[in-house]
Design a protein around this motif. Structure first.
Motif, PDB file in Angstrom:
ATOM      1  N   SER A 127     107.308   8.629  19.647  1.00 42.57           N
ATOM      2  CA  SER A 127     107.643   9.742  18.732  1.00 42.57           C
ATOM      3  C   SER A 127     109.204   9.901  18.627  1.00 42.57           C
ATOM      4  N   PRO A 128     109.732  10.151  17.520  1.00 45.57           N
ATOM      5  CA  PRO A 128     111.035  10.503  17.505  1.00 45.57           C
ATOM      6  C   PRO A 128     111.679  11.973  17.841  1.00 45.57           C
ATOM      7  N   ASP A 129     110.385  12.977  18.053  1.00 51.74           N
ATOM      8  CA  ASP A 129     110.736  14.211  17.985  1.00 51.74           C
ATOM      9  C   ASP A 129     109.129  14.749  18.683  1.00 51.74           C
ATOM     10  N   GLN A 130     109.451  15.770  19.175  1.00 52.43           N
ATOM     11  CA  GLN A 130     108.369  16.700  20.114  1.00 52.43           C
ATOM     12  C   GLN A 130     107.302  16.981  19.030  1.00 52.43           C
ATOM     13  N   LEU A 131     107.424  17.540  18.200  1.00 49.04           N
ATOM     14  CA  LEU A 131     106.432  17.953  17.025  1.00 49.04           C
ATOM     15  C   LEU A 131     105.517  16.775  16.466  1.00 49.04           C
ATOM     16  N   THR A 132     105.957  15.631  16.264  1.00 49.56           N
ATOM     17  CA  THR A 132     105.380  14.343  15.977  1.00 49.56           C
ATOM     18  C   THR A 132     104.375  13.824  17.029  1.00 49.56           C
ATOM     19  N   ALA A 133     105.049  13.951  18.287  1.00 49.69           N
ATOM     20  CA  ALA A 133     104.211  13.702  19.423  1.00 49.69           C
ATOM     21  C   ALA A 133     103.127  14.647  19.813  1.00 49.69           C
ATOM     22  N   GLU A 134     103.152  15.831  19.548  1.00 49.74           N
ATOM     23  CA  GLU A 134     102.232  16.860  19.730  1.00 49.74           C
ATOM     24  C   GLU A 134     100.910  16.622  18.750  1.00 49.74           C
ATOM     25  N   LYS A 135     101.448  15.783  17.397  1.00 50.16           N
ATOM     26  CA  LYS A 135     100.256  15.608  16.784  1.00 50.16           C
ATOM     27  C   LYS A 135      99.623  14.270  17.192  1.00 50.16           C
ATOM     28  N   VAL A 136     100.098  13.510  17.592  1.00 49.36           N
ATOM     29  CA  VAL A 136      99.695  12.156  18.131  1.00 49.36           C
ATOM     30  C   VAL A 136      98.689  12.614  19.178  1.00 49.36           C
ATOM     31  N   GLY A 137      99.322  13.480  20.059  1.00 51.59           N
ATOM     32  CA  GLY A 137      98.198  13.668  21.493  1.00 51.59           C
ATOM     33  C   GLY A 137      97.271  14.615  21.022  1.00 51.59           C
ATOM     34  N   SER A 138      97.347  15.270  19.944  1.00 51.31           N
ATOM     35  CA  SER A 138      96.316  16.429  19.660  1.00 51.31           C
ATOM     36  C   SER A 138      95.018  15.638  19.144  1.00 51.31           C
ATOM     37  N   ARG A 139      95.203  14.339  18.686  1.00 50.07           N
ATOM     38  CA  ARG A 139      94.019  13.571  18.268  1.00 50.07           C
ATOM     39  C   ARG A 139      93.067  13.306  19.334  1.00 50.07           C
ATOM     40  N   ARG A 140      93.558  13.753  20.484  1.00 51.38           N
ATOM     41  CA  ARG A 140      92.666  13.579  21.604  1.00 51.38           C
ATOM     42  C   ARG A 140      92.370  14.730  22.459  1.00 51.38           C
ATOM     43  N   GLY A 141      92.777  16.072  22.063  1.00 54.79           N
ATOM     44  CA  GLY A 141      92.793  16.930  22.821  1.00 54.79           C
ATOM     45  C   GLY A 141      93.994  17.826  22.758  1.00 54.79           C
ATOM     46  N   ARG A 142      93.998  18.688  24.049  1.00 53.90           N
ATOM     47  CA  ARG A 142      95.419  19.184  24.070  1.00 53.90           C
ATOM     48  C   ARG A 142      96.359  18.552  24.628  1.00 53.90           C
ATOM     49  N   PRO A 143      97.473  18.384  23.683  1.00 50.66           N
ATOM     50  CA  PRO A 143      98.468  17.517  23.889  1.00 50.66           C
ATOM     51  C   PRO A 143      99.330  17.753  24.983  1.00 50.66           C
ATOM     52  N   VAL A 144      99.592  16.667  25.729  1.00 51.11           N
ATOM     53  CA  VAL A 144     100.740  16.595  26.907  1.00 51.11           C
ATOM     54  C   VAL A 144     101.902  15.732  26.535  1.00 51.11           C
ATOM     55  N   ILE A 145     103.004  16.241  26.572  1.00 53.72           N
ATOM     56  CA  ILE A 145     104.085  15.691  26.188  1.00 53.72           C
ATOM     57  C   ILE A 145     105.106  14.844  27.131  1.00 53.72           C
ATOM     58  N   LEU A 146     105.361  13.571  27.093  1.00 53.10           N
ATOM     59  CA  LEU A 146     105.929  12.705  27.936  1.00 53.10           C
ATOM     60  C   LEU A 146     107.317  12.633  27.396  1.00 53.10           C
ATOM     61  N   ILE A 147     108.290  12.759  28.079  1.00 48.63           N
ATOM     62  CA  ILE A 147     109.834  12.357  27.682  1.00 48.63           C
ATOM     63  C   ILE A 147     110.323  11.218  28.280  1.00 48.63           C
ATOM     64  N   ILE A 148     110.678  10.276  27.083  1.00 52.94           N
ATOM     65  CA  ILE A 148     110.990   8.828  27.601  1.00 52.94           C
ATOM     66  C   ILE A 148     112.338   8.788  27.604  1.00 52.94           C
ATOM     67  N   ASP A 149     112.915   8.025  28.633  1.00 55.92           N
ATOM     68  CA  ASP A 149     114.420   7.904  28.643  1.00 55.92           C
ATOM     69  C   ASP A 149     114.868   6.340  28.240  1.00 55.92           C
ATOM     70  N   ALA A 150     114.861   6.508  26.562  1.00 52.76           N
ATOM     71  CA  ALA A 150     114.735   5.116  25.998  1.00 52.76           C
ATOM     72  C   ALA A 150     116.072   4.779  26.347  1.00 52.76           C
ATOM     73  N   GLU A 151     117.367   5.250  26.393  1.00 48.17           N
ATOM     74  CA  GLU A 151     118.726   4.907  26.600  1.00 48.17           C
ATOM     75  C   GLU A 151     118.788   4.146  27.798  1.00 48.17           C
ATOM     76  N   SER A 152     117.980   4.618  29.027  1.00 49.54           N
ATOM     77  CA  SER A 152     117.951   3.700  30.092  1.00 49.54           C
ATOM     78  C   SER A 152     117.229   2.670  29.817  1.00 49.54           C
ATOM     79  N   MET A 153     115.836   2.641  29.493  1.00 54.44           N
ATOM     80  CA  MET A 153     115.095   1.444  29.257  1.00 54.44           C
ATOM     81  C   MET A 153     116.045   0.511  28.410  1.00 54.44           C
ATOM     82  N   ASN A 154     116.497   0.832  27.348  1.00 57.81           N
ATOM     83  CA  ASN A 154     117.358  -0.269  26.538  1.00 57.81           C
ATOM     84  C   ASN A 154     118.501  -0.869  27.121  1.00 57.81           C
TER      85      ASN A 154
END
Ligand code: HQG
Length: 181
Positions: A127-154
Motif C-alpha cells: 500500500s502507498p500509505d499507512q491508512l490503506t495498509a490498515e484497511k487491508v490488514g483489518s480484513r483479517r483482524g487487528r491490523p499490524v503495519i509493516l514498513i517496506i524499504d522499497a527504495e533499497s529493494m528497487n
C-alpha cells in the motif's frame, strides 16, 4: 455501494481474478473477458448480471477494482489475481522510498523468517500509505503495519509495478527490507 452492487462486485472478483471457469470462460493473457460473453455465461448459470450492473460497479467501486477496455467491449480486474497465466503487462516503475503492508499478528513469525510471499495471488500487494495498509490488514483482524524499504529493494534489482488502481505489486519482499513494529 448498495447490497446488490456489492454482490455483483464479489461475483466479478471471483470470475475475473480467481475462477473464470466457474462460468465456463478463460481470461485472455492480459486478464480480459468480453463483457457480452461474461453476461451471457453468468446468466445461463443463474447469476443476475447485466451490462448496466457491471457499469455501475465499475463506476462506484471504492477501490476501482475493475477496468473496462478503451473500446468498451472488455473488462478485467486491475489486480488481485490468482489465475496463474494472467500477465497484466504492467511496466516496472520506480517505487516510493517506503511502502506499507497491512497484516495480522498471527502471520508475523512466518513473515520474519520468509519475508512477504505472494501465497495464492500473483504478486505481493503493498500500500502507498499507512491508512490503506490498515484497511487491508483489518480484513483479517487487528491490523499490524509493516514498513517496506522499497527504495533499497528497487536498488537491489527487485522490480515494482503499480496497478491501475494504485496498488503496488512485487514478486516477494525479503525479510531484510521489512521493519516490524
Ligand atoms: C500474509 C484486497 C505468512 C499477508 C486488499 C496477508 C489488497 C504471509 C496474507 C489485496 C506471508 C495474504 C491483497 C508469509 C504474506 N507468511 N503470511 N511469509 N507473506 N503473508 O489477501 O495483501 O478488496 O493474498 O500479510 O485490499 O492481504 O480484494 O493479500 O495477510 O489490496 O480488492 O498472507 O486484496 O483487495 O493475503 O490483500 P492476500 P493482502 P480487494
Amino acid at each position: 455501494m448498495n447490497k446488490s452492487l456489492t454482490k455483483t462486485s464479489k461475483f466479478l472478483s471471483l470470475v475475473l481474478r480467481h475462477r473464470p471457469e466457474a462460468i465456463g470462460l478463460q481470461l485472455d493473457s492480459e486478464g480480459w473477458l468480453v463483457i457480452e460473453e461474461l453476461v451471457d455465461n453468468a446468466n445461463s448459470r443463474g447469476e443476475t448480471l447485466t451490462r448496466q450492473l457491471i457499469d455501475e460497479v465499475v463506476a462506484t467501486s471504492d477501490k476501482k477494482r475493475f477496468a473496462i477496455s478503451a473500446d468498451g467491449q472488455r473488462i478485467r480486474a486491475s489486480q488481485g489475481h490468482s489465475v496463474a497465466e494472467v500477465d497484466l503487462n504492467l511496466e516496472p516503475v520506480e517505487p516510493p522510498a517506503i511502502l506499507f503492508h497491512g497484516t495480522v499478528a498471527k502471520f508475523l513469525e512466518s513473515i520474519r523468517s520468509q519475508g512477504l510471499r505472494k501465497r495464492t495471488r500473483n504478486h505481493v500487494h503493498l500500500s502507498p500509505d499507512q491508512l490503506t495498509a490498515e484497511k487491508v490488514g483489518s480484513r483479517r483482524g487487528r491490523p499490524v503495519i509493516l514498513i517496506i524499504d522499497a527504495e533499497s529493494m528497487n536498488q537491489s534489482g527487485i522490480q515494482f509495478f503499480r496497478s491501475a488502481n494504485g496498488v503496488w505489486l512485487t514478486d516477494a519482499v525479503p525479510a531484510r527490507f521489512i521493519t516490524f513494529p
